[in-house]
Design a protein around this motif. Structure first.
Motif, PDB file in Angstrom:
ATOM      1  N   GLU A 137      41.644  35.164  27.380  1.00 47.62           N
ATOM      2  CA  GLU A 137      41.228  34.790  28.744  1.00 47.62           C
ATOM      3  C   GLU A 137      39.739  34.486  28.733  1.00 47.62           C
ATOM      4  OE1 GLU A 137      42.390  38.254  31.013  1.00 47.62           O
ATOM      5  OE2 GLU A 137      40.403  39.111  30.645  1.00 47.62           O
ATOM      6  N   VAL A 138      39.321  33.704  29.696  1.00 52.66           N
ATOM      7  CA  VAL A 138      37.949  33.205  29.701  1.00 52.66           C
ATOM      8  C   VAL A 138      37.281  33.628  31.012  1.00 52.66           C
ATOM      9  CG1 VAL A 138      36.588  31.083  29.671  1.00 52.66           C
ATOM     10  CG2 VAL A 138      38.626  31.276  28.231  1.00 52.66           C
ATOM     11  N   PRO A 139      36.108  34.279  30.913  1.00 52.16           N
ATOM     12  CA  PRO A 139      35.434  34.755  32.134  1.00 52.16           C
ATOM     13  C   PRO A 139      34.655  33.655  32.867  1.00 52.16           C
ATOM     14  CG  PRO A 139      34.169  35.393  30.194  1.00 52.16           C
ATOM     15  CD  PRO A 139      35.386  34.656  29.681  1.00 52.16           C
ATOM     16  N   PHE A 140      34.746  33.676  34.174  1.00 50.30           N
ATOM     17  CA  PHE A 140      33.995  32.741  35.016  1.00 50.30           C
ATOM     18  C   PHE A 140      33.080  33.533  35.941  1.00 50.30           C
ATOM     19  CE2 PHE A 140      37.478  30.169  33.554  1.00 50.30           C
ATOM     20  CZ  PHE A 140      36.918  28.907  33.405  1.00 50.30           C
ATOM     21  N   SER A 141      32.106  32.792  36.475  1.00 51.46           N
ATOM     22  CA  SER A 141      31.113  33.410  37.357  1.00 51.46           C
ATOM     23  C   SER A 141      31.373  32.968  38.802  1.00 51.46           C
ATOM     24  CB  SER A 141      29.747  32.915  36.876  1.00 51.46           C
ATOM     25  OG  SER A 141      28.779  33.125  37.846  1.00 51.46           O
ATOM     26  N   ALA A 142      31.032  33.818  39.761  1.00 53.91           N
ATOM     27  CA  ALA A 142      31.040  33.373  41.171  1.00 53.91           C
ATOM     28  C   ALA A 142      29.981  32.288  41.311  1.00 53.91           C
ATOM     29  CB  ALA A 142      30.707  34.536  42.090  1.00 53.91           C
ATOM     30  N   TYR A 143      30.273  31.266  42.085  1.00 54.68           N
ATOM     31  CA  TYR A 143      29.320  30.159  42.256  1.00 54.68           C
ATOM     32  C   TYR A 143      29.062  30.026  43.760  1.00 54.68           C
ATOM     33  CZ  TYR A 143      27.271  25.588  40.922  1.00 54.68           C
ATOM     34  OH  TYR A 143      26.424  24.537  40.691  1.00 54.68           O
ATOM     35  N   PHE A 193      35.087  38.132  40.256  1.00 51.73           N
ATOM     36  CA  PHE A 193      33.983  37.690  39.397  1.00 51.73           C
ATOM     37  C   PHE A 193      33.028  38.845  39.116  1.00 51.73           C
ATOM     38  CE2 PHE A 193      34.889  33.538  41.638  1.00 51.73           C
ATOM     39  CZ  PHE A 193      35.469  32.923  40.537  1.00 51.73           C
ATOM     40  N   GLN A 194      32.470  38.813  37.895  1.00 49.77           N
ATOM     41  CA  GLN A 194      31.555  39.891  37.528  1.00 49.77           C
ATOM     42  C   GLN A 194      30.156  39.411  37.239  1.00 49.77           C
ATOM     43  OE1 GLN A 194      33.916  42.300  34.865  1.00 49.77           O
ATOM     44  NE2 GLN A 194      35.526  42.165  36.435  1.00 49.77           N
ATOM     45  N   SER A 195      29.904  38.150  37.495  1.00 49.39           N
ATOM     46  CA  SER A 195      28.535  37.647  37.477  1.00 49.39           C
ATOM     47  C   SER A 195      28.439  36.589  38.574  1.00 49.39           C
ATOM     48  CB  SER A 195      28.151  37.086  36.111  1.00 49.39           C
ATOM     49  OG  SER A 195      29.126  36.207  35.686  1.00 49.39           O
ATOM     50  N   ILE A 196      27.204  36.281  38.967  1.00 43.49           N
ATOM     51  CA  ILE A 196      27.021  35.454  40.171  1.00 43.49           C
ATOM     52  C   ILE A 196      25.953  34.396  39.934  1.00 43.49           C
ATOM     53  CG2 ILE A 196      26.286  35.493  42.607  1.00 43.49           C
ATOM     54  CD1 ILE A 196      27.334  38.353  42.795  1.00 43.49           C
ATOM     55  N   LYS A 197      26.283  33.167  40.347  1.00 32.73           N
ATOM     56  CA  LYS A 197      25.289  32.087  40.321  1.00 32.73           C
ATOM     57  C   LYS A 197      25.042  31.614  41.748  1.00 32.73           C
ATOM     58  CE  LYS A 197      24.958  27.179  39.107  1.00 32.73           C
ATOM     59  NZ  LYS A 197      25.197  26.159  38.074  1.00 32.73           N
ATOM     60  N   GLY A 375      37.986  37.916  37.531  1.00 32.10           N
ATOM     61  CA  GLY A 375      37.054  36.802  37.296  1.00 32.10           C
ATOM     62  C   GLY A 375      37.409  35.939  36.100  1.00 32.10           C
ATOM     63  N   ALA A 376      38.529  36.239  35.435  1.00 28.72           N
ATOM     64  CA  ALA A 376      38.864  35.479  34.223  1.00 28.72           C
ATOM     65  C   ALA A 376      40.165  34.711  34.421  1.00 28.72           C
ATOM     66  CB  ALA A 376      38.995  36.427  33.039  1.00 28.72           C
ATOM     67  N   VAL A 377      40.348  33.652  33.629  1.00 36.41           N
ATOM     68  CA  VAL A 377      41.582  32.865  33.661  1.00 36.41           C
ATOM     69  C   VAL A 377      42.219  32.942  32.270  1.00 36.41           C
ATOM     70  CG1 VAL A 377      42.593  30.576  34.038  1.00 36.41           C
ATOM     71  CG2 VAL A 377      40.619  31.301  35.393  1.00 36.41           C
ATOM     72  N   LYS A 378      43.503  33.260  32.266  1.00 38.29           N
ATOM     73  CA  LYS A 378      44.236  33.328  30.992  1.00 38.29           C
ATOM     74  C   LYS A 378      44.495  31.927  30.454  1.00 38.29           C
ATOM     75  CE  LYS A 378      46.811  37.604  31.183  1.00 38.29           C
ATOM     76  NZ  LYS A 378      46.494  38.151  32.492  1.00 38.29           N
ATOM     77  N   VAL A 379      44.511  31.790  29.149  1.00 37.72           N
ATOM     78  CA  VAL A 379      44.876  30.513  28.537  1.00 37.72           C
ATOM     79  C   VAL A 379      46.308  30.203  28.969  1.00 37.72           C
ATOM     80  CG1 VAL A 379      45.230  29.277  26.366  1.00 37.72           C
ATOM     81  CG2 VAL A 379      43.404  30.992  26.552  1.00 37.72           C
ATOM     82  N   PRO A 380      46.535  29.019  29.565  1.00 38.85           N
ATOM     83  CA  PRO A 380      47.887  28.714  30.048  1.00 38.85           C
ATOM     84  C   PRO A 380      48.908  28.764  28.904  1.00 38.85           C
ATOM     85  CG  PRO A 380      46.319  27.077  30.844  1.00 38.85           C
ATOM     86  CD  PRO A 380      45.583  27.944  29.860  1.00 38.85           C
ATOM     87  N   ASP A 381      50.102  29.226  29.234  1.00 39.74           N
ATOM     88  CA  ASP A 381      51.188  29.252  28.243  1.00 39.74           C
ATOM     89  C   ASP A 381      51.690  27.837  28.017  1.00 39.74           C
ATOM     90  OD1 ASP A 381      51.241  32.002  27.991  1.00 39.74           O
ATOM     91  OD2 ASP A 381      52.545  32.230  29.749  1.00 39.74           O
TER      92      ASP A 381
END
Ligand code: GKR
Ligand code: MG
Length: 429
Positions: A137-143, A193-197, A375-381
């Motif tokens: 899974e890939v982490p994303f930030s709040a925007y 989300f666990q980080s913020i922009k 805050g993360a998205v799993k790699v799609p199956d």
């Protein structure tokens, strides 16, 4: 061999709220273009890029050159496109926060759709075509965005009284630090989300720095914070406020315009600098290294020329001691899926990636909106990108495109609906 039989190019318009930035204001719809490539053996692959009438016309020209090409021969496809369109020049990027080059976007659209097809043929996800999965899974930030009240789309500056949760919060205005903190709480509660922009370059720096300090106060030192004034600050301004935010920011994104100015600010601050504006192509790398213009490059496969080029960039970043993370514009799930495959293949993901996705409510893939967990998205199956086109949604969003009458992003025109004499400035404070 798997030869390209058809390329469908469908411009769509997706609902976008009135978000403020250095170039003005988002229109009620953001434009995207969906590309679908179908091979002679009936396999289809898809991609999504920022849409403009100009890019759509160029894609149509590209279509004529690519029919009959083997989807595996990506280098040959690229050579054919460069032979026809030439390399983009640095000037073609433009001065706006977003990248306006043609060739890189076109190749990205073609490459991602071909990789989707190759993945389906090999029965492997795109991440495996990029070197393999380094994470699930890939982490994303709040925007966060300063914004006027409004839901965008047909509501424009109006709001949907039936909206609840994040859909309701997304409609509210955010024009001061307290409202930005409220927006951050609602977005983080919904997506984890666990980080913020914070997108800056809207109000004078004192207000925006106060918003960062208010976020720090509200979320504590464990939530990394970033601010992105999209190059609107002067060097002295960036140094003054950069010093004030030292120890508070994870990184400072594009405080000033151009590699020279970025290098000057970088010398004066301990906080790392990131960019999606001054080092935006392979041609920019030598000067970036010579000057030391940034610590982190925010790649974007849409304008770095695709997913494999982004992997090449990752190698260069490693060689020259740059961090790598990801930039975003308003987008839907096909772009998000591609970003997630790339994020899963990168050797390191030291910073949560940017995404505008929470600001969108439409979707063009089967199954609807992609899910975030913590805050993360799993790699799609599934093979390829792992997402499929929802053809009804595509048709509906194409109708939006025809109805809204927009042919390119123009934040200045939209801003003047609110502030009639508003002018864009290369450097404002
Ligand atoms: O969508 O308003 C916006 C952003 O300002 C976008 O256009 C930028 O390209 O998100 C971007 C950035 O990080 O600079
Ligand atoms: Mg930026």
């Amino acid at each position: 061999m798997s030869l390209i039989r058809e390329i469908a190019i469908t411009p769509i318009a997706i609902v976008d709220p009135p978000l403020l930035n250095a170039a003005g204001l988002h229109a009620p719809y953001a434009l995207r273009t969906i590309v679908e490539i179908v091979t002679d053996d009936g396999i289809s692959g898809i991609s999504e890029i920022p849409g403009t009438r100009e890019i759509d016309l160029a894609l149509a020209e590209a279509r004529d050159l690519l029919i009959g090409k083997d989807v595996f021969q990506l280098s040959d496809i690229r050579r054919t496109l460069v032979g026809h369109f030439g390399h983009d020049t640095a000037a073609e990027r433009g001065v706006a926060p977003w990248d306006q080059r043609k060739m890189v976007h076109i190749f990205s659209a073609v490459e991602v759709a071909c990789l989707d097809i190759i993945g389906k043929i090999m029965n492997r996800p795109v991440v495996d075509l990029l070197g393999g999965r380094m994470r699930d899974e890939v982490p994303f930030s709040a925007y966060l965005f300063y914004k006027y009240e409004g839901a965008g789309g047909e509501w424009a500056f109006g709001t949907d009284p039936d909206a609840t949760g994040w859909a309701a919060a997304r409609q509210k205005s955010a024009l001061n630090p307290a409202e930005i903190v409220e927006q951050a709480r609602a977005m983080c509660a919904e997506f984890g989300f666990q980080s913020i922009k914070l997108k800056g370059g809207v109000f004078e720096p004192r207000q925006e720095v106060d918003a960062i300090l208010a976020l720090r106060e509200a979320f504590g030192p464990d939530v990394p914070l970033r601010i992105d004034p999209n190059a609107l600050w002067r060097v002295e301004t960036a140094i003054e406020y950069g010093k004030e935010m030292e120890g508070v920011l994870e990184y400072l994104e594009d405080p000033v315009r151009g590699q020279e100015n970025m290098a000057a600010v970088r010398k004066a601050l301990k906080t790392p600098l990131a960019t999606n504006m001054c080092t935006t192509s392979f041609e920019d790398i030598p000067r970036s290294i010579e000057l030391g213009s940034e610590d982190i490059i925010l790649s974007d496969h849409h304008f770095w020329g695709g997913l494999r080029a982004s992997m090449t960039l990752s190698g260069l970043c490693d060689t020259f001691g740059r961090g790598l993370s990801m930039h975003s514009n308003s987008h839907l799930g096909i772009s998000l899926a591609a970003m997630v495959h790339l994020g899963a293949a990168l050797p390191e993901v030291p910073y949560a990636l940017d995404t505008h996705y929470p600001w969108q409510s439409d979707e063009v893939i089967v199954g609807g909106r992609m899910k975030f967990e913590n805050g993360a998205v799993k790699v799609p199956d599934g093979p390829g990108l792992g997402v499929e086109l929802d053809r009804d949604a595509l048709a509906r969003l194409h109708q939006n495109y025809l109805k809204c009458g927009l042919t390119k992003r123009d934040d200045l025109v939209e801003m003047r609906k609110k502030v009639p004499d508003w002018e864009f400035m290369l450097t404002r404070w």
